[in-house]
Design an enzyme around this catalytic site. Structure first.
Site, short mmCIF file in Angstrom:
data_model
loop_
_atom_site.label_atom_id
_atom_site.label_comp_id
_atom_site.label_asym_id
_atom_site.label_seq_id
_atom_site.Cartn_x
_atom_site.Cartn_y
_atom_site.Cartn_z
N ILE A 20 62.09 30.04 64.90
CA ILE A 20 61.78 31.12 65.70
C ILE A 20 62.81 32.09 65.29
O ILE A 20 62.42 33.40 65.26
CB ILE A 20 62.12 30.88 67.18
N HIS A 84 72.30 23.68 73.17
CA HIS A 84 72.35 25.14 73.72
C HIS A 84 73.65 25.05 74.59
O HIS A 84 74.46 25.94 74.39
CB HIS A 84 71.26 25.60 74.70
N LYS A 102 65.66 30.07 74.87
CA LYS A 102 65.14 29.48 76.14
C LYS A 102 64.84 28.08 75.97
O LYS A 102 64.46 27.56 74.75
CB LYS A 102 63.95 30.02 76.60
N TYR A 240 44.69 26.73 72.59
CA TYR A 240 46.09 27.52 72.79
C TYR A 240 45.55 28.41 73.99
O TYR A 240 44.36 28.90 74.15
CB TYR A 240 46.22 28.59 71.81
N THR A 260 53.73 34.91 74.50
CA THR A 260 54.34 35.51 73.20
C THR A 260 53.37 36.00 72.43
O THR A 260 53.06 35.61 71.31
CB THR A 260 54.83 34.16 72.54
N1 LIG Z 1 62.01 32.59 72.75
C1 LIG Z 1 60.95 32.25 72.19
O1 LIG Z 1 59.74 32.94 72.25
C2 LIG Z 1 60.90 30.83 71.39
C3 LIG Z 1 60.04 30.46 70.69
C4 LIG Z 1 59.94 29.08 69.99
C5 LIG Z 1 61.16 28.46 70.20
N2 LIG Z 1 61.98 28.80 71.06
C6 LIG Z 1 63.43 28.06 71.30
O2 LIG Z 1 64.14 28.39 69.95
C7 LIG Z 1 64.95 26.93 69.75
C8 LIG Z 1 64.64 26.32 68.32
O3 LIG Z 1 63.22 26.04 68.45
P1 LIG Z 1 62.30 26.14 66.85
O4 LIG Z 1 61.05 26.09 67.21
O5 LIG Z 1 62.72 27.37 66.29
O6 LIG Z 1 63.12 24.78 66.09
P2 LIG Z 1 63.35 24.43 64.81
O7 LIG Z 1 62.71 25.27 63.95
O8 LIG Z 1 63.25 22.96 64.93
O9 LIG Z 1 64.99 24.96 64.72
C9 LIG Z 1 65.94 24.30 65.68
C10 LIG Z 1 67.15 24.28 64.48
O10 LIG Z 1 68.17 23.60 65.19
C11 LIG Z 1 69.17 23.06 64.25
N3 LIG Z 1 69.50 21.76 64.67
C12 LIG Z 1 70.66 21.47 64.87
N4 LIG Z 1 70.84 19.91 65.38
C13 LIG Z 1 69.63 19.64 65.24
C14 LIG Z 1 68.94 18.24 65.13
N5 LIG Z 1 69.85 17.07 65.57
N6 LIG Z 1 67.57 18.22 64.83
C15 LIG Z 1 67.05 19.25 64.50
N7 LIG Z 1 67.27 20.63 64.34
C16 LIG Z 1 68.77 20.54 64.77
C17 LIG Z 1 68.33 23.19 62.94
O11 LIG Z 1 69.09 24.49 62.11
P3 LIG Z 1 70.19 23.99 61.02
O12 LIG Z 1 69.15 22.97 60.23
O13 LIG Z 1 70.07 25.10 60.07
O14 LIG Z 1 71.34 23.38 61.40
C18 LIG Z 1 67.01 23.37 63.23
O15 LIG Z 1 66.54 24.44 62.30
C19 LIG Z 1 64.67 26.09 70.85
O16 LIG Z 1 65.43 26.13 71.98
C20 LIG Z 1 63.21 26.79 71.40
O17 LIG Z 1 63.06 26.39 72.80
C21 LIG Z 1 62.01 30.12 71.44
#
Ligand SMILES: NC(=O)c1ccc[n+]([C@@H]2O[C@H](COP(=O)([O-])OP(=O)(O)OC[C@H]3O[C@@H](n4cnc5c(N)ncnc54)[C@H](OP(=O)(O)O)[C@@H]3O)[C@@H](O)[C@H]2O)c1
Length: 341
Positions: A20, A84, A102, A240, A260
């Site tokens: 994200i 978080h 979130k 979706y 979104t």
């Molecule tokens: N506001 C919105 O519209 C929106 C939309 C989608 C997601 N989100 C939120 O954004 C957050 C991330 O979601 P995402 O879909 O972007 O996830 P994602 O691509 O899997 O990213 C999560 C990041 O967390 C880090 N991380 C740290 N510990 C980890 C672990 N044990 N396993 C996996 N990753 C770990 C990693 O970064 P590093 O490898 O760089 O350390 C990974 O890239 C969530 O809280 C989600 O609810 C918000």
């Protein structure tokens, strides 16, 4: 030369090279004069380098090292949900403002603790629920207030999408996965947006996936203080859909792509009455940019005055969302995903 009339941008560090962050938040931050991306921290040095190249900032290997930097005013936390709380707390304790993805935490008690800490330190803490910053919902609220569909009786809201890759963090219970925290939070917050925080949970069902141990779908019934009802549906085993309908005493008002929408999408609002139907096309907006800009504005005020004047209202709503999510999870009838005979 710096223009003295332009405020100094808020210096942001990014925690987690997430999907994200790459797709939505960092492109918005890069284009906003209100913020500067200073550094990006990842557990993986190559990912940190790649993000740093793409967003013109410093790579940081490991999250601890971002805490050590003295050149950031705020952190954007976009790691899995269950992390978080820990990282937001650590940055608040160091005097850093926090914009966290979130859900802000996975339990109302943790949300309350962070909100208290931010207030004590005069720091800005926000949960990056971006849809509330999109003007389409303000327009709906104006139409409602003007009596366009009569008195509001019921809201039906859903956020559902197809299954994700098996490796997705949303399938990991220990990382705070599950459809309620990931998708259910949107219709819950939507209900608060139109009906206020005085909502209670009258019933809920969550569908658990025995293989992964997370809930992959659910529905809930909420009731507002004045008797309005809300049905909400969420999940990641569906086609979706991100939409809501407000049912009034004289008509219905419906919005699609509500939670979104892409920044280029002009949302369509539809009003249905007994003998009249009408569609209104609304302007496209970049709700991630608006969310970041609103956070940056709050940080600048807190830097000037030593306190965040918006904290109390924000914290009350965010805590209520977390309590409603806790209540849904705690009271839900649990069913398991299974094949029909
Ligand atoms: N506001 C919105 O519209 C929106 C939309 C989608 C997601 N989100 C939120 O954004 C957050 C991330 O979601 P995402 O879909 O972007 O996830 P994602 O691509 O899997 O990213 C999560 C990041 O967390 C880090 N991380 C740290 N510990 C980890 C672990 N044990 N396993 C996996 N990753 C770990 C990693 O970064 P590093 O490898 O760089 O350390 C990974 O890239 C969530 O809280 C989600 O609810 C918000």
């Amino acid at each position: 030369m710096d223009n003295p009339s332009e405020p100094t941008p808020v210096r942001v560090g990014v925690l987690g090279a997430s999907s994200i962050a790459r797709r939505r938040t960092l492109p918005a931050m890069r284009d906003l004069p209100e913020v500067t991306i200073v550094a990006i921290a990842s557990r993986d040095p190559q990912k940190a380098e790649q993000f740093a190249d793409d967003f013109d900032c410093a790579p940081v290997h490991g999250y601890e090292r971002l805490l050590d930097r003295d050149d950031i005013d705020a952190v954007y936390v976009s790691v899995p949900n269950a992390l978080h709380h820990l990282w937001a707390r650590r940055f608040l304790e160091c005097g850093t403002h926090v914009l966290a993805e979130k859900p802000l935490t996975t339990r109302a008690a943790d949300t309350a603790e962070l909100a208290r800490l931010a207030a004590e330190r005069g720091l800005v803490l926000r949960e990056n629920i971006t849809f509330v910053h999109h003007g389409m919902h303000r327009r709906v609220a104006e139409l409602l207030a003007a009596g366009r569909i009569g008195r509001l009786r019921h809201i039906d809201a859903s956020f559902c999408f197809p299954p994700l890759p098996a490796s997705d963090v949303r399938y990991r219970p220990e990382l705070g996965g599950g459809a309620l925290l990931d998708a259910g939070i949107y219709p819950v917050r939507l209900a608060q947006y139109f009906l206020g925080d005085d909502l209670s949970v009258a019933g809920a069902v969550l569908r658990d996936d025995p293989e992964t141990g997370v809930d992959v779908a659910g529905s809930a019934l909420l009731v507002a203080a004045a008797g309005e009802t809300v049905t909400l549906t969420f999940g990641f085993e569906h086609g979706y859909g991100a939409r809501y309908t407000l049912w009034g005493s004289t008509g219905r008002l419906a919005v699609d792509r509500a939670f979104t929408p892409p920044a280029t999408l002009s949302p369509l609002l539809r009003i249905d009455e007994q003998d009249h139907a009408e569609e209104i096309v609304l302007p496209a907006e970049h709700q991630f940019a608006s969310s970041v800009a609103s956070f940056a504005e709050a940080v600048r005020r807190a830097q000037d005055t030593g306190a965040d004047p918006g904290h109390a209202a924000w914290a009350a709503t965010t805590l209520r969302t977390a309590e409603l999510l806790d209540r849904i999870a705690g009271s839900a009838t649990r069913v398991t995903s299974g094949k029909r005979p």
